[in-house]
Design a protein around this motif. Structure first.
Motif, PDB file in Angstrom:
ATOM      1  N   UNK A  37      48.071 -58.583 -38.106  1.00 45.50           N
ATOM      2  CA  UNK A  37      47.018 -58.484 -37.486  1.00 45.50           C
ATOM      3  C   UNK A  37      46.136 -59.849 -37.407  1.00 45.50           C
ATOM      4  N   UNK A  38      47.330 -61.213 -37.398  1.00 41.95           N
ATOM      5  CA  UNK A  38      46.705 -62.847 -37.759  1.00 41.95           C
ATOM      6  C   UNK A  38      47.290 -63.588 -36.442  1.00 41.95           C
ATOM      7  N   UNK A  39      48.236 -62.462 -35.487  1.00 39.98           N
ATOM      8  CA  UNK A  39      48.328 -63.268 -34.688  1.00 39.98           C
ATOM      9  C   UNK A  39      47.652 -63.521 -32.923  1.00 39.98           C
ATOM     10  N   UNK A  40      47.592 -64.188 -32.369  1.00 44.62           N
ATOM     11  CA  UNK A  40      46.587 -64.274 -31.725  1.00 44.62           C
ATOM     12  C   UNK A  40      46.367 -63.593 -30.635  1.00 44.62           C
ATOM     13  N   UNK A  41      45.281 -63.102 -29.975  1.00 45.94           N
ATOM     14  CA  UNK A  41      45.231 -61.635 -28.992  1.00 45.94           C
ATOM     15  C   UNK A  41      44.108 -62.027 -27.998  1.00 45.94           C
ATOM     16  N   UNK A  42      43.945 -62.057 -27.097  1.00 51.99           N
ATOM     17  CA  UNK A  42      43.158 -61.559 -25.807  1.00 51.99           C
ATOM     18  C   UNK A  42      42.031 -60.673 -26.457  1.00 51.99           C
ATOM     19  N   UNK A  43      40.428 -61.208 -25.980  1.00 55.04           N
ATOM     20  CA  UNK A  43      39.606 -61.055 -25.923  1.00 55.04           C
ATOM     21  C   UNK A  43      39.587 -59.052 -25.424  1.00 55.04           C
ATOM     22  N   UNK A  44      39.326 -58.257 -25.834  1.00 50.90           N
ATOM     23  CA  UNK A  44      39.191 -57.368 -25.647  1.00 50.90           C
ATOM     24  C   UNK A  44      41.059 -56.205 -26.209  1.00 50.90           C
ATOM     25  N   UNK A  45      41.503 -56.681 -26.969  1.00 45.92           N
ATOM     26  CA  UNK A  45      42.927 -56.146 -26.968  1.00 45.92           C
ATOM     27  C   UNK A  45      42.436 -55.267 -27.734  1.00 45.92           C
ATOM     28  N   UNK A  46      43.745 -54.060 -27.415  1.00 49.60           N
ATOM     29  CA  UNK A  46      43.463 -53.420 -28.166  1.00 49.60           C
ATOM     30  C   UNK A  46      44.659 -52.690 -29.522  1.00 49.60           C
ATOM     31  N   UNK A  47      43.972 -52.431 -30.436  1.00 49.99           N
ATOM     32  CA  UNK A  47      45.054 -52.874 -31.309  1.00 49.99           C
ATOM     33  C   UNK A  47      46.110 -51.003 -31.828  1.00 49.99           C
ATOM     34  N   UNK A  48      44.999 -50.290 -31.804  1.00 51.16           N
ATOM     35  CA  UNK A  48      45.227 -49.142 -31.240  1.00 51.16           C
ATOM     36  C   UNK A  48      46.398 -48.994 -30.760  1.00 51.16           C
ATOM     37  N   UNK A  49      47.050 -48.576 -29.620  1.00 49.30           N
ATOM     38  CA  UNK A  49      47.376 -48.525 -28.184  1.00 49.30           C
ATOM     39  C   UNK A  49      48.433 -48.816 -29.161  1.00 49.30           C
ATOM     40  N   UNK A  50      48.789 -49.311 -29.854  1.00 53.19           N
ATOM     41  CA  UNK A  50      50.715 -50.088 -30.392  1.00 53.19           C
ATOM     42  C   UNK A  50      50.789 -48.209 -30.921  1.00 53.19           C
ATOM     43  N   UNK A  51      49.965 -47.718 -31.463  1.00 53.69           N
ATOM     44  CA  UNK A  51      49.897 -46.965 -32.159  1.00 53.69           C
ATOM     45  C   UNK A  51      50.476 -45.481 -31.582  1.00 53.69           C
ATOM     46  N   UNK A  52      49.427 -45.327 -30.795  1.00 63.34           N
ATOM     47  CA  UNK A  52      50.053 -44.377 -29.108  1.00 63.34           C
ATOM     48  C   UNK A  52      50.787 -44.389 -28.594  1.00 63.34           C
ATOM     49  N   UNK A  53      51.352 -45.936 -28.378  1.00 63.70           N
ATOM     50  CA  UNK A  53      52.266 -45.622 -27.391  1.00 63.70           C
ATOM     51  C   UNK A  53      53.940 -45.736 -28.747  1.00 63.70           C
ATOM     52  N   UNK A  54      54.234 -45.581 -29.845  1.00 66.55           N
ATOM     53  CA  UNK A  54      55.019 -45.819 -30.799  1.00 66.55           C
ATOM     54  C   UNK A  54      55.939 -44.605 -30.641  1.00 66.55           C
ATOM     55  N   UNK A  55      57.035 -44.705 -29.973  1.00 71.43           N
ATOM     56  CA  UNK A  55      58.706 -43.833 -29.890  1.00 71.43           C
ATOM     57  C   UNK A  55      58.536 -43.248 -28.833  1.00 71.43           C
TER      58      UNK A  55
END
Length: 374
Positions: free
Chosen positions: A103-121
């Motif tokens: 969570x400390x890694x830099x990301x652009x404005x508007x980034x969705x952290x939730x997408x990674x969970x949806x794409x798992x698998x």
């Protein structure tokens, strides 16, 4: 049968700031002209922002557009372009396929952290990084599982801008060679490498009231420098959306690829409201990991004119015939061999045996209708 579309003018739109090769420009122009012809619309050539279009415009951009660009052009939905619109520019690139290492890694404005969970698998083990420190963190986590990792620059196309790392030392070298500004702005993907890999394409197009879906394979060829590069796609196409593609699947691997592409497509729509696209293409890879186990996952998406688009359009032409087929086999091929000659009946998009860079020929054709040779 859908009602005939209202008259429009089709324009190519040079939206990408990166230089494009002659064959890419020729492909974009061919797609725009062919769409105009198939839909009974006018072809207006390259769109000039200084002058108003003659009719309600339909755009064929060379890049996925962001919301600001689309609004400026009057694009309101998927019926206004052959391509897609995203709320933020980074959503159009491969970086959204994976989450960041922490969570400390830099990301652009508007980034969705939730997408990674949806794409798992539905994707391979991997991460996205926007600085060298995140590359090191992500790479070390992947290398701990054995095998090599692949670092992919977000803006690269056609298999270019990719690097393999077998250990932390090579990973640091790769990170040091990347342009820091480009890394911060666009990011890179760090992903598990697969051996004996093959990539298939799953997608659909929605044009002038018609909807076609396809399942296909990508071809690999050798360029004049001995490098393995994209060489075209062969597609099996039917009418309908990606939810109908089960009828084309020949084995469990293809059924898994369809399911992963559909999951990716739905996850992006959920994570980024406002996204829409009339051309949706997903690259799904299958191969062996370091333990010899078979892995499969979506590599990236394409919501713009792509390598398979000419095959999509020759298939569309077949479905517009009075006696519509149940399914079509269509192909688009690229060759770097100056002696290569297109087969009889093919639509040639680009042919220059003297071309200094990229393929010297690109063509598309229908190869079969309802399971029979064309």
């Amino acid at each position: 049968m859908p009602p005939p579309p209202a008259p429009r003018t089709v324009y190519t739109l040079r939206a990408c700031t990166q230089p494009r090769s002659r064959h890419e420009r020729a492909s974009q122009d061919w797609v725009a002209r062919r769409l105009a012809s198939l839909c009974g619309w006018a072809y207006g050539g390259a769109y000039e922002t200084r002058s108003a279009p003659a009719w309600h415009p339909y755009f064929v951009p060379d890049e996925t557009l962001d919301l600001e660009q689309a609004t400026r052009l009057g694009i309101q939905g998927e019926d206004d372009l052959f391509g897609g619109v995203v709320p933020h520019a980074f959503v159009a690139s491969k970086v959204i396929t994976h989450g960041v290492p922490d969570t400390a890694s830099p990301v652009p404005r508007g980034w969705s952290h939730a997408l990674a969970n949806r794409l798992d698998g539905a994707v391979l083990p991997g991460f996205t990084a926007f600085d060298a420190g995140a590359i090191a963190t992500a790479g070390q986590q992947l290398l701990a599982h054995g095998g090599r990792v692949r670092v992919k620059e977000a803006q690269a196309r056609g298999g270019h801008g990719q690097h393999l790392a077998a250990d932390a030392c090579s990973l640091r070298r790769i990170a040091a060679e990347l342009d820091p500004e480009a890394l911060h702005r666009h990011g890179v993907v760090i992903e598990q490498h697969l051996d004996e890999a093959a990539t298939c394409s799953v997608g659909e197009i929605r044009v002038a009231g018609r909807r076609l879906a396809y399942l296909g394979i990508q071809h690999e060829v050798t360029d004049r420098h001995g490098r393995a590069v994209y060489g075209g796609s062969s597609l099996r196409v039917l009418e309908g959306g990606m939810d109908t593609l089960g009828a084309l699947a020949r084995n469990d691997g293809e059924r898994a690829a369809i399911a992963m592409a559909r999951r990716y497509d739905a996850a992006v729509e959920a994570a980024y409201p406002g996204f829409f696209a009339s051309r949706r293409n997903y690259d799904v890879v299958a191969g062996l990991d370091a333990r010899g186990q078979r892995r499969c996952g979506v590599l990236e998406q394409s919501w713009r004119v792509g390598g398979a688009s000419p095959a999509e359009l020759v298939a569309l032409a077949a479905f517009l015939q009075p006696h519509r087929p149940a399914a079509v086999e269509a192909t688009c091929r690229e060759s770097h061999d100056p002696a290569h000659v297109p087969p009889t009946g093919a639509d040639t998009l680009f042919h220059d045996p003297e071309a200094a860079h990229g393929p010297v020929i690109k063509y598309a054709r229908v190869e079969g209708i309802d399971g029979h040779p064309a």
